[in-house]
Enzyme design. Structure first.
Site: not given
Ligand code: GLN
Length: 546
Positions: A20-21, A188, A190, A224, A382-384, A507, A509
């Site tokens: 991928g990289i 190597k 091979k 080779k 998200c869950l955070g 997200h 990120e």
């Molecule tokens: N489980 C949580 C939800 O479905 C958070 C999902 C997540 O962190 N991407 O809402």
């Protein structure tokens, strides 16, 4: 309309060699040479998408703007090449069969026996050429390792396309491994020979070999490999291990990979300009400052699970000239009661990762609590974000049983399914997925980062902040700094009076790119840096006790 050229990238010997990289790096070089480029990933598994797979099985699920749950290699393509991918960029065996079987049921193949060749391979070819005429070059990465039963139809489709389009318009690159045997002090060749032989059994002759190795390949070794694998010597390219993945394009450029590819495809291109990229890599490798960030998650053993978060932190580090040292914290083990050492005590920032399922949730809530009461920079993704809201409801709003209805029955479901999710039964592809607009409120930390009223960020979750509890949460000081344009969905929350505490339902990120990074990650690292300096200054100001 350009005549699209196709470059197929296969891999041999073993997996995890960085196909991928390599694909993303070549994509970047070709883009820098002036061509329009996209990249496709073909995955051999039968799941329709990786959305239902455990991160230990698959690594991160990368979400595109159009809401596809895809392979993490699409993240590399977006970050390196700077493109925006979609569901058309990732195909799985599951999707191919699903499509063909649906067509069969509709009667499209009436009278015929539906077979791998030509029906499955035709559907693969249709997907490989889906951008025909839209780009100068399409990179087609074939997942798995040659010799796997599952990859065969993809290789067969590639072989047919090479024949149909001709050698001027197609190219085969094979990524292999050249191990260094320490006791013999020798590299190597091979395994590479065997891998090429296996590839040739599928009717594909590699034009270029990328040889992953931990030691420099001598001229003799390259000669080779060239001779035994029937590849030009200059097309045997050393892919030496590097400290950071962003060095791979530089490495390939030094070995002239872009020039060889263009020559073989009969293309000219402009001179390669990589100064901006080189500066970025330089800042990653020798930054001036350093911070320690606690990453609180469940999959701390397997770093691919948080790929885009790690890359976004690296980007933010480059932008702020800071080395981001990670402290991995297993949320299930995070419990401050009775432990001698508190792993969050001396960190400069706390990032609580996304996740599903109840395991580790109390640890994540504890981390949000610690960040809130100790005024430590916090980014909840998200869950955070949801954990930060639960913590706030429990400990600030006086609802000790507050929870998310994902994890427990509770009289106070501050995080809950909204009506549109309550009726959903099937698990695959049914979350809130992909890019949604968000209106950012002026004067907030989020505003300072984005400096934009309307942003688009990618989502992947079922649960939302429950609007019923919003007035209570707000009365107690939770700031809603981003919502859906109709104001119904809460997308960003923060804390009034805290140095930097931001939770996002989306997200960020997935949209962090080279060289600018993502504004939220950049501001999170800046906040961590300021906090780090403040603590240093305080430590110096304290009278010595010894
Ligand atoms: N489980 C949580 C939800 O479905 C958070 C999902 C997540 O962190 N991407 O809402």
């Amino acid at each position: 309309m350009p005549v699209t050229k196709y470059i197929f990238i296969s891999g041999g010997v073993l997996s995890s060699l960085g196909k991928g990289i390599a694909t993303a790096s070549l994509g970047l070089l070709l883009k820098q040479r002036g061509f329009s480029v996209t990249a496709l990933k073909f995955d051999p598994y039968i799941n329709v998408d990786p959305g239902t797979m455990n991160p230990y099985q698959h690594g991160e699920v990368y979400v595109t703007d159009d809401g596809a749950e895809t392979d993490l290699d699409l993240g590399h393509y977006e970050r390196f090449i700077g493109i925006t991918t979609s569901r058309l960029n990732n195909t799985t065996t599951g999707q191919v069969y699903y499509e063909v079987i649906q067509r069969e049921r509709k009667g499209y193949y009436l009278g015929k026996t539906v077979q791998v060749i030509p029906h499955i391979t035709d559907e693969i070819k249709r997907r490989m050429t889906i951008f025909d005429g839209q780009y100068d070059i399409v990179l087609v990465e074939i997942g798995g390792t040659v010799g796997d039963i599952e990859s065969l139809p993809f290789l067969e489709a590639a072989r047919q396309l090479c024949l149909e389009r001709g050698s001027q318009n197609t190219l085969n690159i094979h990524l292999t491994y050249v191990p260094y045997i320490r006791s013999a002090g020798e590299l190597k060749t091979k395994p590479t020979q065997h891998s090429v032989k296996t590839l040739m059994e599928s009717g594909i002759r590699p034009d270029i070999l990328l040889c992953r190795t931990e030691q420099r390949l001598s001229r003799d070794v390259r000669a080779k490999i060239a001779l035994f694998c029937n590849v030009e010597e200059e097309a045997v390219i050393e892919a030496l291990d590097v400290e950071c993945v962003y060095e791979v394009p530089q490495l390939f450029a030094r070995r002239g990979l872009d020039a060889i590819v263009l020559r073989k495809l009969g293309l000219q291109g402009k001179p390669l300009r990589m100064e901006w990229w080189n500066r970025f890599v330089q800042r990653i490798k020798s930054p001036k400052h350093a911070v320690t960030i606690a990453l609180v998650g469940k999959y701390t053993q397997y770093q691919d699970s948080y790929k885009s978060i790690l890359e976004a932190l690296t980007h933010a580090g480059a932008v702020t000239n800071t080395r981001v040292q990670l402290r991995w914290i297993n949320a299930e083990e995070l419990n401050f009661n009775g432990t001698l050492h508190n792993p969050l005590e001396d960190v400069d920032g706390i990032l609580v990762a996304p996740g599903f399922g109840a395991r580790g949730v109390e640890g994540k809530i504890a981390a949000a609590h610690y960040a809130r009461v100790h005024n430590i920079p916090y980014l909840g993704i998200c869950l955070g974000m949801q954990c930060a809201v639960i913590e706030f409801a429990r400990n600030v709003c006086g609802l000790p049983q507050a929870h998310s209805s994902e994890f427990a029955r509770t009289p106070y479901p501050v995080i809950d399914l909204l009506p549109e999710q309550q009726k959903v039964k099937a698990k695959g592809g049914t979350m809130r997925l992909g890019a949604y607009p968000c209106v950012v409120r002026r004067g907030t930390h989020a505003w300072k980062a984005y400096r934009q009223e309307l942003i688009y960020e990618r989502h992947r979750h079922r649960y939302e902040l429950n609007p019923e509890f919003l007035p209570l949460l707000q009365q107690h000081g939770l700031v809603v700094s981003g919502t859906s344009p109709d104001g119904r969905l809460v997308e960003i929350v923060e804390l009034a009076g805290h140095r930097w505490f931001v939770g996002v339902q989306f997200h960020p990120e997935f949209k962090s790119r080279v060289p600018n990074g993502h504004p939220l990650f950049v501001h999170f690292i800046r906040a961590a840096l300021r906090y780090h300096r403040e603590r240093l200054a305080q430590a110096h100001a304290l009278p010595s006790t010894s």
